[in-house]
Structures are given as C-alpha cells and as structure tokens.
Design a protein around this motif. Structure first.
Motif, PDB file in Angstrom:
ATOM      1  N   LEU A  28       0.835  -1.198   0.000  1.00 43.57           N
ATOM      2  CA  LEU A  28       0.000   0.000   0.000  1.00 43.57           C
ATOM      3  C   LEU A  28       0.869   1.247   0.000  1.00 43.57           C
ATOM      4  CD1 LEU A  28      -2.662  -0.844   2.775  1.00 43.57           C
ATOM      5  CD2 LEU A  28      -2.885  -1.147   0.301  1.00 43.57           C
ATOM      6  N   ASN A  29       0.420   2.286  -0.731  1.00 41.77           N
ATOM      7  CA  ASN A  29       1.075   3.582  -0.581  1.00 41.77           C
ATOM      8  C   ASN A  29       0.402   4.319   0.577  1.00 41.77           C
ATOM      9  OD1 ASN A  29      -1.333   4.620  -1.661  1.00 41.77           O
ATOM     10  ND2 ASN A  29      -0.468   4.847  -3.717  1.00 41.77           N
ATOM     11  N   GLU A  30       0.822   5.545   0.846  1.00 42.71           N
ATOM     12  CA  GLU A  30       0.277   6.252   2.006  1.00 42.71           C
ATOM     13  C   GLU A  30      -1.221   6.514   1.846  1.00 42.71           C
ATOM     14  OE1 GLU A  30      -0.217   7.142   5.553  1.00 42.71           O
ATOM     15  OE2 GLU A  30       1.782   6.496   4.907  1.00 42.71           O
ATOM     16  N   THR A  31      -1.645   6.792   0.609  1.00 42.15           N
ATOM     17  CA  THR A  31      -3.081   6.965   0.368  1.00 42.15           C
ATOM     18  C   THR A  31      -3.830   5.686   0.701  1.00 42.15           C
ATOM     19  OG1 THR A  31      -2.702   8.614  -1.363  1.00 42.15           O
ATOM     20  CG2 THR A  31      -4.835   7.491  -1.384  1.00 42.15           C
ATOM     21  N   GLY A  32      -3.293   4.545   0.298  1.00 44.01           N
ATOM     22  CA  GLY A  32      -3.919   3.253   0.575  1.00 44.01           C
ATOM     23  C   GLY A  32      -3.989   2.952   2.057  1.00 44.01           C
ATOM     24  N   ARG A  33      -2.941   3.335   2.783  1.00 43.39           N
ATOM     25  CA  ARG A  33      -2.942   3.131   4.241  1.00 43.39           C
ATOM     26  C   ARG A  33      -4.028   3.976   4.903  1.00 43.39           C
ATOM     27  NH1 ARG A  33       1.992   0.986   6.494  1.00 43.39           N
ATOM     28  NH2 ARG A  33       3.381   0.306   4.821  1.00 43.39           N
ATOM     29  N   GLU A  34      -4.150   5.204   4.444  1.00 39.73           N
ATOM     30  CA  GLU A  34      -5.178   6.080   5.018  1.00 39.73           C
ATOM     31  C   GLU A  34      -6.580   5.590   4.653  1.00 39.73           C
ATOM     32  OE1 GLU A  34      -6.920   8.899   7.273  1.00 39.73           O
ATOM     33  OE2 GLU A  34      -4.821   8.241   7.274  1.00 39.73           O
ATOM     34  N   MET A  35      -6.732   5.085   3.436  1.00 39.48           N
ATOM     35  CA  MET A  35      -8.020   4.486   3.037  1.00 39.48           C
ATOM     36  C   MET A  35      -8.394   3.372   4.012  1.00 39.48           C
ATOM     37  SD  MET A  35      -7.339   4.264  -1.088  1.00 39.48           S
ATOM     38  CE  MET A  35      -8.840   3.416  -1.555  1.00 39.48           C
ATOM     39  N   ALA A  36      -7.441   2.490   4.298  1.00 34.47           N
ATOM     40  CA  ALA A  36      -7.703   1.356   5.182  1.00 34.47           C
ATOM     41  C   ALA A  36      -8.077   1.825   6.587  1.00 34.47           C
ATOM     42  CB  ALA A  36      -6.490   0.433   5.228  1.00 34.47           C
ATOM     43  N   ARG A  37      -7.385   2.824   7.079  1.00 31.83           N
ATOM     44  CA  ARG A  37      -7.703   3.356   8.420  1.00 31.83           C
ATOM     45  C   ARG A  37      -9.124   3.914   8.444  1.00 31.83           C
ATOM     46  NH1 ARG A  37      -2.497   5.789   7.608  1.00 31.83           N
ATOM     47  NH2 ARG A  37      -0.856   4.520   8.603  1.00 31.83           N
ATOM     48  N   GLN A  38      -9.496   4.647   7.397  1.00 36.76           N
ATOM     49  CA  GLN A  38     -10.837   5.228   7.335  1.00 36.76           C
ATOM     50  C   GLN A  38     -11.909   4.143   7.209  1.00 36.76           C
ATOM     51  OE1 GLN A  38     -11.622   8.397   7.953  1.00 36.76           O
ATOM     52  NE2 GLN A  38      -9.423   8.698   8.319  1.00 36.76           N
ATOM     53  N   TRP A  39     -11.611   3.103   6.429  1.00 37.68           N
ATOM     54  CA  TRP A  39     -12.558   1.988   6.311  1.00 37.68           C
ATOM     55  C   TRP A  39     -12.769   1.324   7.663  1.00 37.68           C
ATOM     56  CZ3 TRP A  39      -9.663  -0.229   1.470  1.00 37.68           C
ATOM     57  CH2 TRP A  39     -10.040   0.526   0.339  1.00 37.68           C
ATOM     58  N   GLY A  40     -11.666   1.168   8.419  1.00 35.86           N
ATOM     59  CA  GLY A  40     -11.774   0.581   9.746  1.00 35.86           C
ATOM     60  C   GLY A  40     -12.724   1.374  10.633  1.00 35.86           C
ATOM     61  N   LYS A  41     -12.590   2.688  10.606  1.00 34.45           N
ATOM     62  CA  LYS A  41     -13.476   3.545  11.401  1.00 34.45           C
ATOM     63  C   LYS A  41     -14.924   3.410  10.933  1.00 34.45           C
ATOM     64  CE  LYS A  41      -9.887   6.982  12.336  1.00 34.45           C
ATOM     65  NZ  LYS A  41      -9.411   8.352  12.025  1.00 34.45           N
ATOM     66  N   ALA A  42     -15.121   3.354   9.615  1.00 27.93           N
ATOM     67  CA  ALA A  42     -16.482   3.250   9.067  1.00 27.93           C
ATOM     68  C   ALA A  42     -17.139   1.916   9.407  1.00 27.93           C
ATOM     69  CB  ALA A  42     -16.447   3.443   7.552  1.00 27.93           C
ATOM     70  N   LEU A  43     -16.318   0.877   9.566  1.00 30.67           N
ATOM     71  CA  LEU A  43     -16.849  -0.467   9.816  1.00 30.67           C
ATOM     72  C   LEU A  43     -16.864  -0.843  11.296  1.00 30.67           C
ATOM     73  CD1 LEU A  43     -15.016  -2.310   6.892  1.00 30.67           C
ATOM     74  CD2 LEU A  43     -17.470  -1.805   7.014  1.00 30.67           C
ATOM     75  N   ALA A  44     -16.420   0.069  12.143  1.00 28.10           N
ATOM     76  CA  ALA A  44     -16.224  -0.254  13.558  1.00 28.10           C
ATOM     77  C   ALA A  44     -17.509  -0.669  14.267  1.00 28.10           C
ATOM     78  CB  ALA A  44     -15.574   0.926  14.280  1.00 28.10           C
ATOM     79  N   ASP A  45     -18.646  -0.212  13.786  1.00 35.34           N
ATOM     80  CA  ASP A  45     -19.917  -0.540  14.435  1.00 35.34           C
ATOM     81  C   ASP A  45     -20.505  -1.876  13.989  1.00 35.34           C
ATOM     82  OD1 ASP A  45     -19.856   1.778  15.906  1.00 35.34           O
ATOM     83  OD2 ASP A  45     -21.035   2.933  14.454  1.00 35.34           O
ATOM     84  N   ASN A  46     -19.862  -2.525  13.013  1.00 36.40           N
ATOM     85  CA  ASN A  46     -20.353  -3.818  12.532  1.00 36.40           C
ATOM     86  C   ASN A  46     -19.844  -4.939  13.438  1.00 36.40           C
ATOM     87  OD1 ASN A  46     -21.616  -3.493   9.587  1.00 36.40           O
ATOM     88  ND2 ASN A  46     -19.983  -1.990   9.843  1.00 36.40           N
ATOM     89  N   SER A  47     -20.653  -5.945  13.602  1.00 34.84           N
ATOM     90  CA  SER A  47     -20.281  -7.047  14.506  1.00 34.84           C
ATOM     91  C   SER A  47     -19.695  -8.218  13.722  1.00 34.84           C
ATOM     92  CB  SER A  47     -21.498  -7.505  15.305  1.00 34.84           C
ATOM     93  OG  SER A  47     -22.574  -7.815  14.430  1.00 34.84           O
ATOM     94  N   PHE A  48     -18.555  -7.986  13.070  1.00 28.58           N
ATOM     95  CA  PHE A  48     -17.873  -9.073  12.365  1.00 28.58           C
ATOM     96  C   PHE A  48     -17.273 -10.039  13.379  1.00 28.58           C
ATOM     97  CE2 PHE A  48     -17.291  -5.388   9.410  1.00 28.58           C
ATOM     98  CZ  PHE A  48     -18.120  -5.849   8.411  1.00 28.58           C
ATOM     99  N   ASP A  49     -17.210 -11.310  12.989  1.00 30.99           N
ATOM    100  CA  ASP A  49     -16.610 -12.318  13.859  1.00 30.99           C
ATOM    101  C   ASP A  49     -15.137 -12.536  13.561  1.00 30.99           C
ATOM    102  OD1 ASP A  49     -18.984 -13.332  15.417  1.00 30.99           O
ATOM    103  OD2 ASP A  49     -19.719 -13.643  13.363  1.00 30.99           O
ATOM    104  N   CYS A  50     -14.736 -12.303  12.317  1.00 31.81           N
ATOM    105  CA  CYS A  50     -13.348 -12.524  11.933  1.00 31.81           C
ATOM    106  C   CYS A  50     -13.085 -11.863  10.582  1.00 31.81           C
ATOM    107  CB  CYS A  50     -13.016 -14.013  11.876  1.00 31.81           C
ATOM    108  SG  CYS A  50     -14.036 -14.952  10.710  1.00 31.81           S
ATOM    109  N   ILE A  51     -11.825 -11.882  10.186  1.00 28.09           N
ATOM    110  CA  ILE A  51     -11.416 -11.331   8.890  1.00 28.09           C
ATOM    111  C   ILE A  51     -10.717 -12.424   8.095  1.00 28.09           C
ATOM    112  CG2 ILE A  51      -9.976  -9.619   7.708  1.00 28.09           C
ATOM    113  CD1 ILE A  51     -10.265  -7.814  10.156  1.00 28.09           C
TER     114      ILE A  51
END
Length: 198
Positions: A28-51
């Motif tokens: 990942l480049n820095e943009t990709g890393r920031e995308m992933a961090r933002q996705w994590g925040k957006a998905l934080a309320d979901n009750s996933f069991d695993c990745i």
C-alpha cells in the motif's frame, strides 16, 4: 448460513499508475494506508466475527489496518483469494495494453475463459475463490466474515453470481470502494447486496 462482506484492498503505487499487479506483491502507498484506516473507522460498528484475507501484502496490510479499529478480530489468510495471475501481461499499464488491443480484445470476448498469456483464466480464479469461501463457511457456520481481497476476485464472484457472462459490453455489477455481501448456505454461494457504502 455464513455471511461474507467483501471489499478490495487500499491503493498501491501500481494502482495509481494503472499498472496490472496480478500476483506481484506490491505494498500500500500512504493513500492506501489512510483508506484502510478510514474503512476501519467506518466499519467499527459492525459485529464481524473474523477477517479473511488474501496473503498478498496490499490485502493483508489493509486487513491489519482495518482490524485496528475493529478490536483485533481473528485473522485468517487463504492464498486462493489472491488476484488473478496475469502472466506475461503482469506489470503492463492500461496504455501498454491498449497497444496490443487486438490480442486483449480476443481474450475479453472469451468471458470467463479470458486468460492472459501464461496466466490463469477468470474461470480458474472463480473456482478457487468459491472453494475458499465454501470451505471457510463450513468451518465458520453462522459467522459474519469481513473479506479483504482484490478487484479481479470481486469481479468474477459478482459477475458469476449475477448470472452475467463477463463480456466487454456487460455493465460491471460492482462499483469501487464499496462492500459486497455474499451468503453461503448449504454449500452454495448467493449474492446478497452489492455496492454497499462504507
């Protein structure tokens, strides 16, 4: 029933350059890393069991960064979720592919039998990815699984489960930057909802 919520990895320099990555293990480049961090925040309320993730670095690092916001869920890796092997066309840009347009077009009209020279077909990708999903579902019945994979993987799954032939004139079923839900029930996969906003 096992539910898979599927998404593509964050941006790499090769993505930015419109270069075919295939099995090349780009980071990942820095943009990709920031995308992933933002996705994590957006998905934080979901009750996933695993990745569940592809082992290629661009996917596994996206999974790690997303997981930081999800509370460090159990992380599983399956090589069958890797991007399509583009063989001799790996590393080419879209502009360079345009220079061999006739050769590319001949393959595109083969639909799921599209195969770059010395690479694998879309149908082979579909078979290995379906096997990975069904096997994982057997071991994780009733779970909600976040899947981090690649554009080619998401395309073959959604085209096939939508009943499309993967022809050049087909309207692509998926949009970039979205989440796609796939259900596994009684050893079969079905498309739930596509293009869910993150």
């Amino acid at each position: 029933m096992t539910t898979f919520f599927c998404m593509r990895h964050g941006q790499t320099d090769w993505n930015q350059d419109k270069r075919i990555q295939g099995h090349t293990d780009t980071e990942l480049n820095e943009t990709g890393r920031e995308m992933a961090r933002q996705w994590g925040k957006a998905l934080a309320d979901n009750s996933f069991d695993c990745i569940l993730t592809s082992p290629l670095l661009r996917a596994s690092l996206t999974a790690d960064l997303v997981n930081e916001a999800l509370g460090t869920l159990p992380l599983h890796t399956d090589a069958r979720l890797m991007e399509q092997d583009w063989g001799q066309w790996t590393g080419l840009t879209k502009a360079e592919l345009a220079e061999i347009r006739k050769q590319v077009k001949t393959q595109e009209y083969k639909g799921f039998e599209f195969r770059p020279p010395a690479g694998e077909s879309r149908n082979e990708v579909l078979m290995r990815v379906c096997d990975a999903f069904l096997e994982f579902a057997d071991d994780h019945a009733g779970k909600k699984v976040l899947v981090i994979t690649h554009n080619g993987v998401l395309k073959v799954l959604t085209y096939a489960l939508s009943g499309l032939d993967f022809m050049p004139d087909d309207t692509p079923p998926i949009k970039p930057g979205c989440l796609h839900r796939i259900e596994s029930f009684e050893n079969e996969l079905a498309l739930g909802e596509i293009n869910m906003e993150l």
